[in-house]
Enzyme design. Sequence first.
Site, PDB file in Angstrom:
ATOM      1  N   ASP A 170      10.263  -3.247   7.708  1.00 20.83           N
ATOM      2  CA  ASP A 170       9.088  -3.052   7.917  1.00 20.83           C
ATOM      3  C   ASP A 170       8.207  -3.361   6.737  1.00 20.83           C
ATOM      4  OD1 ASP A 170       6.415  -1.719   8.329  1.00 20.83           O
ATOM      5  OD2 ASP A 170       7.328   0.024   9.286  1.00 20.83           O
ATOM      6  N   HIS A 201       7.581  -3.842  11.492  1.00 27.50           N
ATOM      7  CA  HIS A 201       6.705  -3.055  12.159  1.00 27.50           C
ATOM      8  C   HIS A 201       6.241  -3.304  13.295  1.00 27.50           C
ATOM      9  CE1 HIS A 201       3.904   0.451  10.891  1.00 27.50           C
ATOM     10  NE2 HIS A 201       3.034  -0.205  11.680  1.00 27.50           N
TER      11      HIS A 201
END
Length: 235
Positions: A170, A201
């Site tokens: 992420d 993400h």
Amino acid sequence: MNDTATIPTLSGESSFEAYVARPAGSPKAAILVIQEIFGVNPGIRAKCDKWAEAGYLAVAPDLFWRMEPNIQLDPDVEEEFNRALSLFGKYDPDDGVKDIEATIHWIRREAGVPKVGCVGYCLGGKLAYMAATRTDVDASVGYYGVMIDQMLHEAKAIAHPLMLHIPTADHFVSAEAQKAMHGGLDSHPKVTLHDYEGLDHGFATESGQRRDEAGAQLADSRTAEFFARHLLQQG
């Protein structure tokens, strides 16, 4: 069936809209779907529709209503992505969790559904964590929640089950932040954390460039089982 509801704020001084997807029969429970920074856009509405197909009442409140009501942005369009980041920078998550609490009240009192879970994405993942620490929501799930590592001091207030989906690559949540989340939450009896190796993400978005099909299906199956266990089973 879907429609729009008007939900009063906790103070009763104002109101905001929410997208509502209703199941064919009586709802077995309710799922409050918490938006990303892109508003209640087609992806969030699609998630609501899926929960309704599974027999839940699904409600997605417009949490950016104080800034730009009914805004809908596309994360795959650079200009709109940057606009969303600007809105995120101006947004007060304390207002958000109050609006989530108001939505929980509306679901229980006006819609007549006592059991309520919430699931959020990105900003919504953070707000799902905050809902678990600050409201009486029955179960919470956060996908790639941002800034949770900065709110671990609130974890002692978590009274109902919480599950967090953490993609290890992420680019909005650093490896250090992920380590802090595990350090602060792994031992909590009400919290379950799942890592998704190499995913980034937004991997569970309904469509678009960010989606990872295998990762999304795995996370969503875990979420469905989690809500079935904590919202539908007795005891």
